[in-house]
Write a protein that holds these residues in place. Structure first.
Motif, mmCIF file in Angstrom:
data_model
loop_
_atom_site.group_PDB
_atom_site.id
_atom_site.type_symbol
_atom_site.label_atom_id
_atom_site.label_comp_id
_atom_site.label_asym_id
_atom_site.label_seq_id
_atom_site.Cartn_x
_atom_site.Cartn_y
_atom_site.Cartn_z
ATOM 1 N N ARG A 247 28.312 28.513 -58.898
ATOM 2 C CA ARG A 247 27.669 28.565 -57.569
ATOM 3 C C ARG A 247 28.009 29.889 -56.931
ATOM 4 O O ARG A 247 29.160 30.168 -56.627
ATOM 5 C CB ARG A 247 28.131 27.405 -56.677
ATOM 6 N N ASP A 248 27.004 30.743 -56.754
ATOM 7 C CA ASP A 248 27.198 32.091 -56.235
ATOM 8 C C ASP A 248 26.613 32.158 -54.826
ATOM 9 O O ASP A 248 25.414 32.293 -54.638
ATOM 10 C CB ASP A 248 26.484 33.088 -57.160
ATOM 11 N N TRP A 249 27.489 32.050 -53.810
ATOM 12 C CA TRP A 249 27.015 32.049 -52.425
ATOM 13 C C TRP A 249 26.579 33.445 -52.012
ATOM 14 O O TRP A 249 27.196 34.441 -52.382
ATOM 15 C CB TRP A 249 28.118 31.579 -51.469
ATOM 16 N N THR A 250 25.518 33.538 -51.219
ATOM 17 C CA THR A 250 25.148 34.808 -50.616
ATOM 18 C C THR A 250 25.880 34.959 -49.292
ATOM 19 O O THR A 250 26.306 33.982 -48.677
ATOM 20 C CB THR A 250 23.632 34.898 -50.354
ATOM 21 N N PHE A 251 26.008 36.203 -48.836
ATOM 22 C CA PHE A 251 26.685 36.439 -47.569
ATOM 23 C C PHE A 251 25.890 35.853 -46.410
ATOM 24 O O PHE A 251 26.462 35.367 -45.430
ATOM 25 C CB PHE A 251 26.903 37.941 -47.370
ATOM 26 N N ALA A 252 24.573 35.870 -46.533
ATOM 27 C CA ALA A 252 23.729 35.284 -45.482
ATOM 28 C C ALA A 252 23.988 33.788 -45.346
ATOM 29 O O ALA A 252 24.049 33.253 -44.231
ATOM 30 C CB ALA A 252 22.257 35.543 -45.779
ATOM 31 N N GLU A 253 24.153 33.100 -46.480
ATOM 32 C CA GLU A 253 24.456 31.667 -46.438
ATOM 33 C C GLU A 253 25.804 31.419 -45.764
ATOM 34 O O GLU A 253 25.948 30.487 -44.960
ATOM 35 C CB GLU A 253 24.484 31.094 -47.853
ATOM 36 N N VAL A 254 26.782 32.251 -46.106
ATOM 37 C CA VAL A 254 28.118 32.095 -45.526
ATOM 38 C C VAL A 254 28.065 32.299 -44.013
ATOM 39 O O VAL A 254 28.614 31.505 -43.232
ATOM 40 C CB VAL A 254 29.101 33.087 -46.172
ATOM 41 N N ARG A 255 27.394 33.352 -43.581
ATOM 42 C CA ARG A 255 27.298 33.647 -42.154
ATOM 43 C C ARG A 255 26.588 32.529 -41.386
ATOM 44 O O ARG A 255 27.025 32.134 -40.297
ATOM 45 C CB ARG A 255 26.549 34.960 -41.953
ATOM 46 N N GLU A 256 25.518 32.034 -41.961
ATOM 47 C CA GLU A 256 24.754 30.987 -41.284
ATOM 48 C C GLU A 256 25.613 29.746 -41.096
ATOM 49 O O GLU A 256 25.601 29.112 -40.032
ATOM 50 C CB GLU A 256 23.508 30.661 -42.102
ATOM 51 N N ARG A 257 26.372 29.398 -42.127
ATOM 52 C CA ARG A 257 27.200 28.210 -42.066
ATOM 53 C C ARG A 257 28.309 28.371 -41.016
ATOM 54 O O ARG A 257 28.587 27.458 -40.236
ATOM 55 C CB ARG A 257 27.789 27.941 -43.451
ATOM 56 N N ALA A 258 28.955 29.539 -41.008
ATOM 57 C CA ALA A 258 30.047 29.771 -40.047
ATOM 58 C C ALA A 258 29.512 29.779 -38.621
ATOM 59 O O ALA A 258 30.138 29.234 -37.707
ATOM 60 C CB ALA A 258 30.746 31.088 -40.368
ATOM 61 N N ALA A 259 28.358 30.405 -38.404
ATOM 62 C CA ALA A 259 27.789 30.467 -37.057
ATOM 63 C C ALA A 259 27.430 29.089 -36.531
ATOM 64 O O ALA A 259 27.544 28.807 -35.346
ATOM 65 C CB ALA A 259 26.560 31.376 -37.045
ATOM 66 N N ALA A 260 27.014 28.215 -37.453
ATOM 67 C CA ALA A 260 26.666 26.845 -37.066
ATOM 68 C C ALA A 260 27.901 25.986 -36.849
ATOM 69 O O ALA A 260 27.810 24.904 -36.266
ATOM 70 C CB ALA A 260 25.755 26.215 -38.117
ATOM 71 N N GLY A 261 29.038 26.442 -37.358
ATOM 72 C CA GLY A 261 30.282 25.695 -37.180
ATOM 73 C C GLY A 261 30.316 24.410 -37.951
ATOM 74 O O GLY A 261 30.928 23.426 -37.533
ATOM 75 N N ARG A 262 29.683 24.410 -39.152
ATOM 76 C CA ARG A 262 29.618 23.175 -39.916
ATOM 77 C C ARG A 262 30.272 23.314 -41.279
ATOM 78 O O ARG A 262 30.568 24.392 -41.720
ATOM 79 C CB ARG A 262 28.159 22.741 -40.101
#
Length: 473
Positions: free
Chosen positions: A458-473
């Protein structure tokens, strides 16, 4: 082959002897990683992918085994030569372990399992423990990302109260000044990248490059032309205003930003006389936004006074929320900045009627260096072992420190779909994950397999990481 690139040698010395210490008949072990509390009640999970790619990205070779064998023989530790040879011969040098983790960017309360590591070859049950040293280093990017995320929450709180455009302002409100204050280039890369999960302003080039290499993000962060003390003081005190004028001539473009450190001598004189009188019309005519940087003194008092003097010189406009936004100029505070001072400064200036729009922060040592594994009390522990074909719970329960009681059994993490709450729960024997029938209504698996038998799955993109952190989930 470099000794420093040899994954077999990226461990603690005593790990070399542990393959001889497990009970006879042990053919599988299960470990987990958690934050056992600490400064913050939740952590932003980030950086495991970078650790895996950088430290376990290539197969082990017989040359690696030879070098490790010779090293440990001279170092005074026994070495599992047959075990490592088997990994090379049977597995092509790819390590027979499975690593599951929460998606990167997830905000998870402390005291929950974030990662699990288990052996997949009965002859290599000792391997998860051997990897503890390099895998647990993920505490560092997780902790940096957590500190940065908490600072974002604080700044956003004041922006929402005082700004007409909180969402448009937040990305560049905390700038990473930490590269020179860390212990290594690797720390600058991991820590600088971890900060960029939450913000887009940085002077830590290594962090931007790390996001490119490990998460495929072409340009994760941005900077602007800025002065340092040497480029100002080299003009001499009597020509301080000429140094400032040169910055305007070189970098002040319509719609652009230019930051100028202005306290090499007297910050208040620089604002009232040089910026506020001699260069005032040139600043306005340039069409750029001048960012004045104080760099000494008591931060709360200095920032407030600088804003007041700049307001006297350039004026301000009241926004829809009734807070003053300076015309043509802003301030960046990069000295003495930490999570506590950020809140204190913002409380002071907003209480005085200034919008948080007027101010950005630069954070160095407190962001990338003034933290330890104990900031969030990270630990990697064994919780289960299969001995003579039966799984046995494994845990520690020290009478002298109940905070170090470890979890027991094979486990995973589940998340409530509606409420976003998390729980660490038991796995059935030998199950990799929970089947739908094993989940209570409303709950879902929160872990995914990210690494299996030497392969990143599973290779996460930085955009996915940022979106998840910003949503706080």
């Amino acid at each position: 082959m470099s000794y420093l690139d040899n994954p077999i040698l990226d461990t603690d010395s005593y790990k070399a002897s542990h393959w001889l210490q497990y009970p006879p008949g042990t053919d599988a072990t299960f470990f987990y990683v958690e934050s056992r509390g600490g400064t913050y009640e939740s952590t932003v999970f980030f950086g495991l992918q970078a650790v895996l790619k950088s430290r376990l990205g290539r197969p082990v070779t017989h040359a690696d085994v030879d070098a490790a064998r010779d090293f440990f023989a001279a170092h005074g530790e026994p070495f599992n030569d047959p075990g490592w040879r088997r990994i090379v011969d049977v597995h092509g040098g790819r390590l027979p372990v499975r690593i599951r983790a929460v998606p990167e960017g997830s905000v998870v309360p402390t005291h929950q399992a974030l990662v699990t590591i288990e052996s997949t070859d009965p002859a290599a049950a000792w391997l998860p423990s051997y990897l503890e040293t390099l895998l647990l280093r993920l505490w560092y990017p997780v902790t940096v990302s957590t500190i940065s995320w908490q600072a974002r929450r604080t700044i956003l709180q004041y922006l929402e109260k005082t700004s007409d455009d909180p969402a448009g302002q937040i990305a560049f409100k905390l700038h990473d000044f930490g590269a020179r204050g860390v212990s290594s280039a690797e720390s600058a890369g991991l820590g600088g990248m971890a900060h960029l999960v939450n913000f887009m302003g940085t002077d830590t080039v290594s962090g931007v490059l790390a996001a490119r290499v490990f998460y495929g993000e072409p340009m994760a962060g941005y900077s602007i032309p800025a002065a340092e003390h040497s480029t100002i003081t080299s003009w001499g005190r009597e020509h301080e205003v000429d140094a400032y004028r040169n910055m305007l001539k070189r970098f002040a473009k319509p719609g652009g930003l230019v930051a100028v450190v202005s306290d090499s001598y007297d910050i208040y004189h620089a604002i009232t006389e040089h910026w506020g009188k001699t260069l005032r019309e040139e600043v306005i005519a340039s069409g750029a936004t001048l960012i004045v940087r104080p760099d000494s003194g008591e931060p709360v008092e200095v920032v407030h006074r600088c804003l007041s003097l700049l307001n006297d010189a350039f004026g301000s406009t009241a926004n829809s929320k009734g807070f003053r936004v300076l015309n043509h100029v802003r301030v960046i505070q990069g000295d003495g900045v930490n999570p506590e001072s950020i809140r204190a400064i913002l409380e002071r200036i907003t209480g005085a009627g200034y919008s948080a729009d007027n101010l950005a922060f630069g954070m160095g040592g407190a962001l990338l260096q003034k933290l330890t594994r104990d900031t969030q009390k990270f630990a990697l522990k064994c919780s289960a072992a299969r001995i003579d074909g039966a799984w046995r719970d494994v845990w520690k329960d020290p009478v002298t420190d109940q905070g170090k009681i470890s979890k027991r059994g094979r486990m995973t993490l589940v998340r409530h779909r509606e409420y976003g709450s998390y729980r660490t729960v038991a796995l059935p024997d030998d199950a990799v994950s929970l089947a739908p029938a094993d989940l209570e209504p409303g709950w879902e698996e929160a872990m995914v397999t990210v690494w299996e038998n030497g392969e990143l799955v599973r290779d996460w993109t930085f955009a996915e990481v940022r979106e998840r952190a910003a949503a706080g989930r």
